[in-house]
Design a protein around this motif. Sequence first.
Motif, PDB file in Angstrom:
ATOM      1  N   VAL A 148     -29.136  49.440  40.547  1.00 34.70           N
ATOM      2  CA  VAL A 148     -28.267  50.475  40.394  1.00 34.70           C
ATOM      3  C   VAL A 148     -26.535  50.261  40.310  1.00 34.70           C
ATOM      4  CG1 VAL A 148     -26.670  52.344  42.212  1.00 34.70           C
ATOM      5  CG2 VAL A 148     -29.174  51.220  42.508  1.00 34.70           C
ATOM      6  N   SER A 149     -26.418  50.853  38.735  1.00 31.56           N
ATOM      7  CA  SER A 149     -24.699  50.855  38.228  1.00 31.56           C
ATOM      8  C   SER A 149     -23.654  51.772  37.878  1.00 31.56           C
ATOM      9  CB  SER A 149     -25.067  49.841  37.057  1.00 31.56           C
ATOM     10  OG  SER A 149     -24.048  50.309  36.517  1.00 31.56           O
ATOM     11  N   PRO A 150     -22.334  51.359  38.247  1.00 32.40           N
ATOM     12  CA  PRO A 150     -21.618  52.514  37.557  1.00 32.40           C
ATOM     13  C   PRO A 150     -21.083  52.802  36.275  1.00 32.40           C
ATOM     14  CG  PRO A 150     -19.956  50.489  37.706  1.00 32.40           C
ATOM     15  CD  PRO A 150     -21.530  50.329  38.555  1.00 32.40           C
ATOM     16  N   PHE A 151     -22.124  51.985  35.060  1.00 30.57           N
ATOM     17  CA  PHE A 151     -22.449  51.856  33.781  1.00 30.57           C
ATOM     18  C   PHE A 151     -23.341  52.405  33.536  1.00 30.57           C
ATOM     19  CE2 PHE A 151     -18.732  49.589  34.533  1.00 30.57           C
ATOM     20  CZ  PHE A 151     -17.689  49.798  34.242  1.00 30.57           C
ATOM     21  N   PRO A 152     -24.207  53.372  32.280  1.00 30.18           N
ATOM     22  CA  PRO A 152     -25.135  53.956  31.619  1.00 30.18           C
ATOM     23  C   PRO A 152     -25.468  52.754  31.047  1.00 30.18           C
ATOM     24  CG  PRO A 152     -23.188  55.438  30.936  1.00 30.18           C
ATOM     25  CD  PRO A 152     -23.217  54.375  32.383  1.00 30.18           C
ATOM     26  N   MET A 153     -26.387  52.076  30.919  1.00 29.63           N
ATOM     27  CA  MET A 153     -26.876  51.093  29.547  1.00 29.63           C
ATOM     28  C   MET A 153     -26.553  51.454  28.424  1.00 29.63           C
ATOM     29  SD  MET A 153     -30.017  49.085  32.194  1.00 29.63           S
ATOM     30  CE  MET A 153     -30.894  48.339  30.310  1.00 29.63           C
ATOM     31  N   LYS A 154     -26.884  50.646  27.429  1.00 33.77           N
ATOM     32  CA  LYS A 154     -26.665  51.770  26.075  1.00 33.77           C
ATOM     33  C   LYS A 154     -27.580  51.572  24.933  1.00 33.77           C
ATOM     34  CE  LYS A 154     -22.272  48.907  25.069  1.00 33.77           C
ATOM     35  NZ  LYS A 154     -21.673  47.412  23.901  1.00 33.77           N
ATOM     36  N   SER A 155     -28.988  50.744  26.262  1.00 36.43           N
ATOM     37  CA  SER A 155     -29.715  50.978  25.711  1.00 36.43           C
ATOM     38  C   SER A 155     -31.380  51.344  26.403  1.00 36.43           C
ATOM     39  CB  SER A 155     -30.580  50.449  24.952  1.00 36.43           C
ATOM     40  OG  SER A 155     -30.501  48.260  25.340  1.00 36.43           O
ATOM     41  N   GLY A 156     -31.922  51.997  26.655  1.00 34.29           N
ATOM     42  CA  GLY A 156     -32.745  51.722  28.833  1.00 34.29           C
ATOM     43  C   GLY A 156     -32.744  52.955  29.110  1.00 34.29           C
ATOM     44  N   LEU A 157     -33.185  53.743  29.969  1.00 40.20           N
ATOM     45  CA  LEU A 157     -33.122  54.512  30.912  1.00 40.20           C
ATOM     46  C   LEU A 157     -31.844  54.553  31.450  1.00 40.20           C
ATOM     47  CD1 LEU A 157     -37.067  55.113  31.074  1.00 40.20           C
ATOM     48  CD2 LEU A 157     -35.492  56.187  29.594  1.00 40.20           C
ATOM     49  N   ASN A 158     -31.431  55.160  31.598  1.00 40.02           N
ATOM     50  CA  ASN A 158     -30.071  56.369  32.288  1.00 40.02           C
ATOM     51  C   ASN A 158     -30.713  57.938  33.726  1.00 40.02           C
ATOM     52  OD1 ASN A 158     -28.276  53.594  31.840  1.00 40.02           O
ATOM     53  ND2 ASN A 158     -28.661  55.015  29.876  1.00 40.02           N
ATOM     54  N   GLU A 159     -30.410  56.845  34.521  1.00 38.65           N
ATOM     55  CA  GLU A 159     -29.867  57.933  36.009  1.00 38.65           C
ATOM     56  C   GLU A 159     -29.449  58.271  36.478  1.00 38.65           C
ATOM     57  OE1 GLU A 159     -33.040  60.389  38.991  1.00 38.65           O
ATOM     58  OE2 GLU A 159     -34.798  58.971  37.465  1.00 38.65           O
ATOM     59  N   GLU A 160     -29.028  59.441  36.246  1.00 42.73           N
ATOM     60  CA  GLU A 160     -27.766  59.582  37.406  1.00 42.73           C
ATOM     61  C   GLU A 160     -27.796  60.201  38.173  1.00 42.73           C
ATOM     62  OE1 GLU A 160     -22.834  61.617  37.032  1.00 42.73           O
ATOM     63  OE2 GLU A 160     -24.564  61.929  36.127  1.00 42.73           O
ATOM     64  N   ILE A 161     -27.388  59.679  39.719  1.00 43.20           N
ATOM     65  CA  ILE A 161     -27.824  60.018  40.814  1.00 43.20           C
ATOM     66  C   ILE A 161     -27.484  60.337  41.734  1.00 43.20           C
ATOM     67  CG2 ILE A 161     -30.142  58.311  41.604  1.00 43.20           C
ATOM     68  CD1 ILE A 161     -28.537  56.628  42.499  1.00 43.20           C
ATOM     69  N   CYS A 162     -25.372  59.800  41.677  1.00 48.25           N
ATOM     70  CA  CYS A 162     -24.652  60.179  42.726  1.00 48.25           C
ATOM     71  C   CYS A 162     -23.129  60.163  42.377  1.00 48.25           C
ATOM     72  CB  CYS A 162     -24.653  60.461  43.397  1.00 48.25           C
ATOM     73  SG  CYS A 162     -24.476  58.056  44.833  1.00 48.25           S
ATOM     74  N   LEU A 163     -22.502  60.982  42.311  1.00 49.00           N
ATOM     75  CA  LEU A 163     -20.835  60.521  42.464  1.00 49.00           C
ATOM     76  C   LEU A 163     -20.873  59.738  43.898  1.00 49.00           C
ATOM     77  CD1 LEU A 163     -18.981  63.844  41.184  1.00 49.00           C
ATOM     78  CD2 LEU A 163     -19.181  61.403  39.920  1.00 49.00           C
ATOM     79  N   LEU A 164     -19.493  58.698  43.311  1.00 44.62           N
ATOM     80  CA  LEU A 164     -19.091  58.136  44.558  1.00 44.62           C
ATOM     81  C   LEU A 164     -17.725  58.190  44.489  1.00 44.62           C
ATOM     82  CD1 LEU A 164     -21.298  54.282  45.147  1.00 44.62           C
ATOM     83  CD2 LEU A 164     -21.142  56.792  46.370  1.00 44.62           C
ATOM     84  N   GLU A 286     -36.813  57.403  46.930  1.00 44.91           N
ATOM     85  CA  GLU A 286     -36.391  57.171  48.671  1.00 44.91           C
ATOM     86  C   GLU A 286     -34.414  57.309  48.356  1.00 44.91           C
ATOM     87  OE1 GLU A 286     -37.477  57.287  51.171  1.00 44.91           O
ATOM     88  OE2 GLU A 286     -39.152  57.609  50.420  1.00 44.91           O
ATOM     89  N   ILE A 287     -34.514  56.467  46.938  1.00 45.87           N
ATOM     90  CA  ILE A 287     -32.402  56.588  46.694  1.00 45.87           C
ATOM     91  C   ILE A 287     -32.375  58.007  46.360  1.00 45.87           C
ATOM     92  CG2 ILE A 287     -31.364  56.001  44.794  1.00 45.87           C
ATOM     93  CD1 ILE A 287     -31.408  54.110  46.780  1.00 45.87           C
ATOM     94  N   ARG A 288     -32.826  58.241  44.919  1.00 44.71           N
ATOM     95  CA  ARG A 288     -32.649  59.987  45.123  1.00 44.71           C
ATOM     96  C   ARG A 288     -32.323  60.822  46.101  1.00 44.71           C
ATOM     97  NH1 ARG A 288     -37.510  59.302  41.115  1.00 44.71           N
ATOM     98  NH2 ARG A 288     -36.949  58.747  39.323  1.00 44.71           N
ATOM     99  N   LEU A 289     -33.072  60.720  46.834  1.00 43.78           N
ATOM    100  CA  LEU A 289     -33.162  61.313  48.558  1.00 43.78           C
ATOM    101  C   LEU A 289     -31.840  60.894  48.365  1.00 43.78           C
ATOM    102  CD1 LEU A 289     -36.875  61.860  49.440  1.00 43.78           C
ATOM    103  CD2 LEU A 289     -35.661  63.774  48.655  1.00 43.78           C
ATOM    104  N   LEU A 290     -31.498  59.876  49.517  1.00 40.98           N
ATOM    105  CA  LEU A 290     -30.345  59.485  50.232  1.00 40.98           C
ATOM    106  C   LEU A 290     -29.154  59.614  50.148  1.00 40.98           C
ATOM    107  CD1 LEU A 290     -32.829  56.141  51.254  1.00 40.98           C
ATOM    108  CD2 LEU A 290     -32.412  58.141  52.590  1.00 40.98           C
ATOM    109  N   THR A 291     -29.159  59.731  48.761  1.00 42.22           N
ATOM    110  CA  THR A 291     -28.154  60.158  48.070  1.00 42.22           C
ATOM    111  C   THR A 291     -27.751  61.663  47.794  1.00 42.22           C
ATOM    112  OG1 THR A 291     -28.383  59.949  45.529  1.00 42.22           O
ATOM    113  CG2 THR A 291     -28.254  58.092  46.612  1.00 42.22           C
TER     114      THR A 291
END
Length: 301
Positions: A148-164, A286-291
């Motif tokens: 869980v990161s504030p930065f998307p990865m240059k390679s790989g998969l990224n899914e934005e889950i929330c704004l903090l 679970e993370i998707r639901l909780l955020t």
Amino acid sequence: MQKTTLEQWRMFKAVVDAGGFNQAANVVHKSQSSIHSAVNKLEENLGVELFLVEGRKTHLTQAGKLLLRRGEYLLEEVQRVEHIAQSLGCGVESELRLAVDGAFPQDVVFSALEKVSALFPQIRIDIFDTVLSGTNELIETNKADIGVSPFPMKSGLNEEICLLEFIAVAHKNHPLHQLDRQLTYEDLKSYRQIITRDSASHTKVDSGWLGSEQQWTVSHLRSSIDLIVQGLGYAWLPTQSIKGPLQSGTVKPLLLTEGAKRSVSFYLNYQDKDLIGPATREFLGEIRLLTLNMPTSEDLV
């Protein structure tokens, strides 16, 4: 028909990593002659010279440097296939290695992990606390499976889950609050700013406004919060992480003319979707639901 073997590529890389044939022999527990034989066969089959040996030093040729990159990719792909096969054979992964940025709400992570443990009690969970680009570095170096990161990865998969939401705060008795007016960045420059250090080893980044003449840098968000609560500076902190001090009035938002609040996207990051097992998928869900309905500063003050 292929001319080379994976073992030849492995021995080639072992020599590069170890810095020589003799050193590689100690690392991979093979005789120096067998490593020489494998590399010589690889050179013969490829029709290029991979190494130059000068005395006791072994150097890559230009062709060797180019082919090393291709060879590393080949070996990584083989390792990935083996991991996928192992995952399929086992059904449920035995371990979940999770890297989480310290700004992300810990209670959300722990709640999701509790659900995972209830469904998969046999799984081992390893949690890494990170800051800024530290999460992605652990994933890229295969030390964490998901992050869980504030930065998307240059390679790989990224899914934005929330704004903090991050909010500028200081202790209720801090001199900045005593000015009794709206504040500018010029006002902030004369007071101590608390900053959290990037935990990455190689790709460190800065984030937010860093304009104070006096700065204290800490390694963990918890330390930053403690310093603010003790009245030793000001900082932009995630609203979710300072719910208690905000609601009790121990810390108060700074009345800045601009930039008092900022929103930061957080991402679920991972390298390879095929390597994600059922326990990890449960955590993602679970993370998707909780955020979905996390409070903002307006809900807390």
